[in-house]
Design a protein around this motif. Structure first.
Motif, PDB file in Angstrom:
ATOM      1  N   ARG A 125       0.845  -1.204   0.000  1.00 40.45           N
ATOM      2  CA  ARG A 125       0.000   0.000   0.000  1.00 40.45           C
ATOM      3  C   ARG A 125       0.878   1.251   0.000  1.00 40.45           C
ATOM      4  NH1 ARG A 125      -1.874   3.990  -0.532  1.00 40.45           N
ATOM      5  NH2 ARG A 125      -3.731   5.017   0.307  1.00 40.45           N
ATOM      6  N   LEU A 136      -6.320  -4.224  -4.912  1.00 44.64           N
ATOM      7  CA  LEU A 136      -7.648  -3.784  -4.499  1.00 44.64           C
ATOM      8  C   LEU A 136      -8.719  -4.219  -5.497  1.00 44.64           C
ATOM      9  CD1 LEU A 136      -6.910  -0.178  -3.159  1.00 44.64           C
ATOM     10  CD2 LEU A 136      -7.254  -2.285  -1.849  1.00 44.64           C
ATOM     11  N   ILE A 139      -9.399  -7.791  -4.713  1.00 49.84           N
ATOM     12  CA  ILE A 139     -10.244  -7.930  -3.525  1.00 49.84           C
ATOM     13  C   ILE A 139     -11.697  -7.602  -3.864  1.00 49.84           C
ATOM     14  CG2 ILE A 139     -10.703  -6.969  -1.239  1.00 49.84           C
ATOM     15  CD1 ILE A 139      -7.656  -6.636  -0.913  1.00 49.84           C
ATOM     16  N   ARG A 140     -11.896  -6.538  -4.652  1.00 55.14           N
ATOM     17  CA  ARG A 140     -13.266  -6.189  -5.054  1.00 55.14           C
ATOM     18  C   ARG A 140     -13.888  -7.283  -5.926  1.00 55.14           C
ATOM     19  NH1 ARG A 140     -11.173  -0.778  -5.292  1.00 55.14           N
ATOM     20  NH2 ARG A 140     -10.708  -0.979  -7.524  1.00 55.14           N
ATOM     21  N   LYS A 154      -0.499  -0.528   6.666  1.00 57.01           N
ATOM     22  CA  LYS A 154      -1.696  -0.097   5.950  1.00 57.01           C
ATOM     23  C   LYS A 154      -2.156  -1.169   4.968  1.00 57.01           C
ATOM     24  CE  LYS A 154      -2.321   3.895   7.830  1.00 57.01           C
ATOM     25  NZ  LYS A 154      -3.533   4.171   8.647  1.00 57.01           N
ATOM     26  N   THR A 155      -1.209  -1.960   4.459  1.00 58.68           N
ATOM     27  CA  THR A 155      -1.572  -3.090   3.606  1.00 58.68           C
ATOM     28  C   THR A 155      -2.356  -4.124   4.401  1.00 58.68           C
ATOM     29  OG1 THR A 155       0.387  -2.760   2.218  1.00 58.68           O
ATOM     30  CG2 THR A 155      -0.666  -4.929   2.137  1.00 58.68           C
ATOM     31  N   GLU A 157      -4.234  -3.777   6.811  1.00 57.08           N
ATOM     32  CA  GLU A 157      -5.589  -3.346   7.156  1.00 57.08           C
ATOM     33  C   GLU A 157      -6.622  -3.814   6.129  1.00 57.08           C
ATOM     34  OE1 GLU A 157      -5.592   0.839   7.784  1.00 57.08           O
ATOM     35  OE2 GLU A 157      -4.210   0.762   9.503  1.00 57.08           O
ATOM     36  N   TRP A 158      -6.166  -4.149   4.920  1.00 58.03           N
ATOM     37  CA  TRP A 158      -7.076  -4.647   3.887  1.00 58.03           C
ATOM     38  C   TRP A 158      -7.182  -6.163   3.910  1.00 58.03           C
ATOM     39  CZ3 TRP A 158      -9.967  -1.614   0.612  1.00 58.03           C
ATOM     40  CH2 TRP A 158      -9.679  -0.251   0.600  1.00 58.03           C
ATOM     41  N   GLU A 160      -7.803 -10.106   5.164  1.00 57.52           N
ATOM     42  CA  GLU A 160      -8.762 -10.892   5.932  1.00 57.52           C
ATOM     43  C   GLU A 160      -8.150 -11.301   7.259  1.00 57.52           C
ATOM     44  OE1 GLU A 160     -10.720 -15.202   5.129  1.00 57.52           O
ATOM     45  OE2 GLU A 160     -11.270 -13.616   3.713  1.00 57.52           O
TER      46      GLU A 160
END
Length: 640
Positions: A125, A136, A139-140, A154-155, A157-158, A160
């Motif tokens: 990130r 991202l 993930i979406r 910060k990576t 935080e995305w 699982e």
């Protein structure tokens, strides 16, 4: 009372004319190009047999090709390397040992269409924000992500799930995952038997690494390790991505091999959507190696020890190439210490501030008989030089190509004139070659590229016209008539053994803890990395004010900040067994007790690499930037 200080990063002005030094006791002064090049040619002529070149991972492929050709043809040595040694040489070594080539096996696009993403030792990130946009999108599109990292970045935080392992325990983690996959009956036996070798030995190696032992060593709960093992093995498609959290260790190549083992165990390589992604931090780290700016490979990763490869280049270049590997960057610094390397030509790198144990690195460079730096700024490294040659920035001031982490070669185009008397890197090198007896005439960057294509099968089909029309092409591209698949090593899935080729071996690597052990005197583990708003040693990004953060901080967890009695902005002394710096505190709840974090982005204010240890990977030569032992001391002064 506590001392607090606002640090203002140093800014750098562009070099606009050559500089020379009349003696080691005198400062650099302005010179003409004629004087600077004459001095350089004379200094290099006197250093034959004791010469090394540092090439540039931010410059174009064409520049790197000419630079390594200069070292091999003009100077008669394979002593050429680049910052690849500082960061991703273990990735190249590990991937080459397993698959025969040192590039990442997948494309960025595949991350958008995979089922599972494992980010291991990578704060993408911040460090690779463009690549992270593809993550991202994945993930979406439904991909699950796991983050394996000592810090909750910060990576993470995305993700699982975040698996916050102890620094330097990546191999135990990987071995425990491998053992769990085997014991759960999730190994891809068909792929293992068809495409790999050494499985029985690997299974025996990981057998002692039970989930409970791994929890004790790594600090990650056994249940979390088991969850990741099952998720990775059961996924139809999975991407395993890593960066310097894996490579910048004294056993970085072994770390890479441990991760590759997981892909071999599950068959997550050689298919669309499944692969291994070492993420490069500079625009042309991959390209520098591809072009032969490394000591053991000619352009196109062709082995110098192979007689047929040497003959091809000797014919093309009308020269004789030494049939032995040169010194890598780390070995060149060691050779400086021994007096065996007397002259260095450094292009676009700043080892005075990027090398581990930076004070030692500067001492060694000061002792050289002759040192020439070709750059766009007067870096701390350039300040040590006998001659400084002003060059062009690879972005917007020159034509050529670069190669990114997914092996994609893309065009860059000249839009601006370089300032003052600055000259094109290739023109400088060719001018020097001519002064030293070699008639090199390239009409433009395309002429250099076409010469490269003629000697590198992986690049043969990449004409400038095709690169333009297709908006970049991934290597290998051996034909102008087609574009190869976006992923590598599909051969491993071929039913025909002849087309399948060499089997991919499991790497038999053992856990080896960090060299710089923590103890009562140095109880804190310091790990280093990058931040989003800054770049490398700050020469480029330090020239503007960041809206996010100004200057360097030592980051501590809330518990350690409370234990030391310090608050955000308060300065502390950070000491290792090699040096001491002072830096203000930043409190980061993503850190665990006993772990501190710093960067090398502001070495003129806080030289973090005075603290790091020159403990190098014996295979790749990369230093252990990620695991130093330090002490934190609160600074106080009496109220006046």
């Amino acid at each position: 009372m506590s001392r607090k200080r606002d640090r203002v990063p140093k800014t750098y002005a562009r070099l606009t004319h050559p500089l020379v030094r009349d003696s080691r006791d005198e400062p650099l002064r302005r010179a003409t190009w004629e004087e600077a090049l004459t001095r350089t040619a004379a200094g290099l002529q006197a250093a034959r047999g004791a010469f090394g070149m540092f090439s540039c991972a931010r410059a174009t492929n064409e520049m790197n090709y000419v630079a390594q050709k200069f070292a091999r043809v003009v100077m008669g040595t394979n002593n050429v390397d680049s910052c690849n040694r500082t960061c991703h040489a273990p990735s190249v070594a590990g991937l080459s040992a397993a698959f025969g080539s040192g590039g990442g096996t997948s494309s960025y696009e595949e991350v958008e269409h995979t089922d599972l993403i494992v980010m291991w030792g990578s704060n993408a990130r911040f460090a690779h924000p463009i690549f992270f946009q593809h993550v991202l999108k994945g993930i979406r599109n439904g991909a699950r992500m796991y983050a394996v990292d000592p810090r909750r970045t910060k990576t993470a935080e995305w993700a699982e799930s975040w698996l916050g392992l102890n620094v330097g325990t990546d191999i135990p983690m990987a071995h425990a995952i491998g053992r769990e996959i085997i014991h759960a009956g999730l190994a891809n036996r068909a792929f293992i038997e068809r495409a790999t070798s050494g499985f029985a030995e690997y299974a025996a190696l990981v057998e002692p690494w039970t989930l409970s032992l791994a929890e004790k060593v790594t600090g990650v709960p056994a249940a979390a390790i088991k969850e990741l093992a099952h998720a990775y093995a059961r996924a139809e498609r999975a991407q395993l991505c890593w960066t310097l959290g894996i490579t910048e260790h004294h056993n970085g190549t072994d770390n890479v091999r441990a991760l590759i083992n997981l892909s071999l165990l599950t068959g997550h390589v050689g298919r669309y959507g499944s692969g291994l992604q070492p993420l490069r931090g500079q625009n042309n780290v991959q390209g520098g190696g591809d072009m032969g700016a490394i000591p053991n490979r000619l352009p196109g990763f062709q082995d110098i020890l192979d007689p047929q490869s040497r003959l091809k280049f000797e014919t093309a270049w009308d020269t004789v190439i030494e049939p032995r590997y040169g010194l890598n960057l780390t070995e060149m610094f060691e050779a400086m210490e021994e007096g065996e390397l007397k002259a260095v030509y450094c292009i676009g790198e700043n080892p005075a501030q990027s090398e581990a144990d930076s004070e030692q690195a500067m001492r060694r460079m000061r002792a050289l008989d002759f040192f020439v730096v070709q750059d766009i700024f007067l870096t701390k490294t350039a300040e040590l030089a006998d001659v400084v040659l002003p060059a062009t920035a690879a972005w917007a001031e020159t034509d050529g190509t670069t190669t990114n982490s997914e092996r994609r070669v893309q065009r860059v185009r000249k839009a601006l004139r370089p300032p003052g008397e600055a000259r094109e890197d290739i023109d400088i090198l060719c001018d020097l070659a001519e002064r030293m007896g070699h008639d090199w005439k390239y009409a433009d960057a395309q002429a250099v590229w076409d010469e490269l294509r003629s000697v590198s099968p992986d690049h043969w089909g990449m004409t400038y016209d095709r690169l333009e029309s297709l908006q970049g092409i991934q290597w290998p591209c051996p034909s102008e008539d087609r574009v190869e698949p976006t992923y590598l090593h599909g051969r491993l899935w071929d039913a025909d053994p002849a087309r399948r080729g060499t089997l991919a071996p499991f790497g038999l690597v053992a856990h080896d803890p960090p060299v710089d052990l923590t103890d009562d005197s140095y109880p804190i583990r310091l790990t280093t990395g990058r931040r989003l708003d800054s770049y490398n040693t700050g020469v480029q990004s330090g020239s503007f004010a960041s809206p996010l953060r100004r200057g360097e901080y030592v980051e501590l967890c809330p518990e350690d900040a409370e234990r030391y009695g310090v608050v955000v902005g308060e300065e502390v002394r950070v000491s290792s067994r090699r040096g001491t710096v002072t830096a203000p505190v930043w409190v980061d709840p993503g850190l665990r007790p006993g772990l501190a974090f710093m960067t090398m982005h502001f070495p003129d204010e806080v030289d973090t690499n005075q603290l790091t240890i020159e403990a190098n990977c014996p295979i790749a030569g990369t230093a252990e930037f990620k695991a130093s032992a330090v002490r934190i001391d609160k600074l106080t002064m009496s109220a006046t």
